[in-house]
Design an enzyme around this catalytic site. Structure first.
Site, PDB file in Angstrom:
ATOM      1  N   SER A 119      -0.336   0.941   0.477  1.00  0.00           N
ATOM      2  CA  SER A 119      -0.279   1.104  -0.976  1.00  0.00           C
ATOM      3  C   SER A 119       0.602   0.013  -1.613  1.00  0.00           C
ATOM      4  CB  SER A 119       0.221   2.512  -1.301  1.00  0.00           C
ATOM      5  OG  SER A 119      -0.010   2.818  -2.650  1.00  0.00           O
ATOM      6  N   ASP A 174      -9.952   8.235  -1.960  1.00  0.00           N
ATOM      7  CA  ASP A 174      -8.604   7.959  -2.484  1.00  0.00           C
ATOM      8  C   ASP A 174      -8.563   8.248  -3.983  1.00  0.00           C
ATOM      9  OD1 ASP A 174      -6.190   6.828  -3.346  1.00  0.00           O
ATOM     10  OD2 ASP A 174      -6.238   5.280  -1.793  1.00  0.00           O
ATOM     11  N   HIS A 208      -5.431   9.140  -0.184  1.00  0.00           N
ATOM     12  CA  HIS A 208      -4.433   8.065  -0.225  1.00  0.00           C
ATOM     13  C   HIS A 208      -3.471   8.276   0.934  1.00  0.00           C
ATOM     14  CE1 HIS A 208      -2.653   4.627  -2.112  1.00  0.00           C
ATOM     15  NE2 HIS A 208      -1.471   5.203  -2.209  1.00  0.00           N
TER      16      HIS A 208
END
Ligand SMILES: *[C@@H]1O[C@H](CO)[C@@H](O)[C@H](O)[C@H]1NC(C)=O
Length: 230
Positions: A119, A174, A208
């Protein structure tokens, strides 16, 4: 920048089982620490590789109502056209380059170092690889995006990392950094580095986060680009 790096504890490290001839520097996501990732790498480690998982400084994050949390740089929004913390991103990049330099001083050449992250950390690793003069062995870009993408000139980047191997991974469920962002990042990267060196993998049902299948692909990438030298 906040200049509070002195309060940041030393990175979580998974040492090599024998002499380290290669390293992976992996940067966690927003609000996290390096510990969980160090554990994940301990599960897929190779004996000649040292895994370094630094912790981000705790800074106020605009996106989260200025609440202080571990963050490599400030984030104003998640949409692709949200403003970005350019000075913060550049300072964080300098800190990653310093970590790389430290390993080089320890005897591991930069072309035996893979940088990567998840991320926000993945975003920082991509930005570092595309802007540094240190020749790297590869990038692991998990569930992330390319920061400051409009500041890169059109076409192939010059410099040492224009053929850098990249493994980019994204979950197709996600909800935070949608797969579309990952796909747009791949397209942008393909115009900047040799596309033959870029692999994009998506994971069905993954949000995620990470999954075992992804970590196996990560291991394979590391083993391929950081083979034992002795
Ligand atoms: C990148 O891809 C090209 C073309 O397939 C290949 O010749 C080259 O060795 C690759 N570079 C790296 C660093 O793997």
């Amino acid at each position: 920048m906040c200049g509070n790096n002195m309060s940041v504890p030393l990175p979580a490290v998974v040492p090599a089982a024998r002499k380290a001839t290669a390293a992976v520097i992996f940067l966690h996501g927003l609000g996290d620490t390096g510990h969980g990732w160090a554990e994940a790498f301990a599960g897929i480690k190779s004996p000649h590789v040292k895994y370094i998982c630094p912790h981000a400084p705790v800074i106020p994050v605009s996106l989260n109502m200025h609440m202080a949390m571990p963050s490599w740089f400030d984030i104003f929004g998640l949409s692709p056209d949200a403003p970005e913390d350019e000075p913060g991103i550049k300072q964080a990049t300098e800190n990653v380059k310093a970590l790389i330099d430290q390993e080089v001083k320890n005897g591991i050449p930069s072309n035996r170092i893979i940088v990567g992250g998840f991320s926000q950390g993945g975003a920082l690793s991509l930005y570092t690889a595309l802007t540094t003069h240190q020749k790297l062995a590869g990038v692991l870009a998990l569930s992330c995006w390319l920061p400051l993408r409009t500041t890169f000139p059109q076409g192939t980047i010059s410099g040492v990392n224009k053929e850098i191997p990249v493994l980019q991974c994204h979950g197709d469920c996600d909800p935070l950094v949608p797969l579309l962002i990952g796909s747009l990042t791949v397209e942008k990267l393909k115009s900047m580095i040799n596309p033959a060196n870029l692999t994009f993998k998506t994971y069905s049902g993954m949000m995620h986060s990470s999954c075992i299948e992804e970590m196996m692909d990560v291991k394979q990438f590391i083993d391929k680009h950081l083979p034992p030298v002795d």
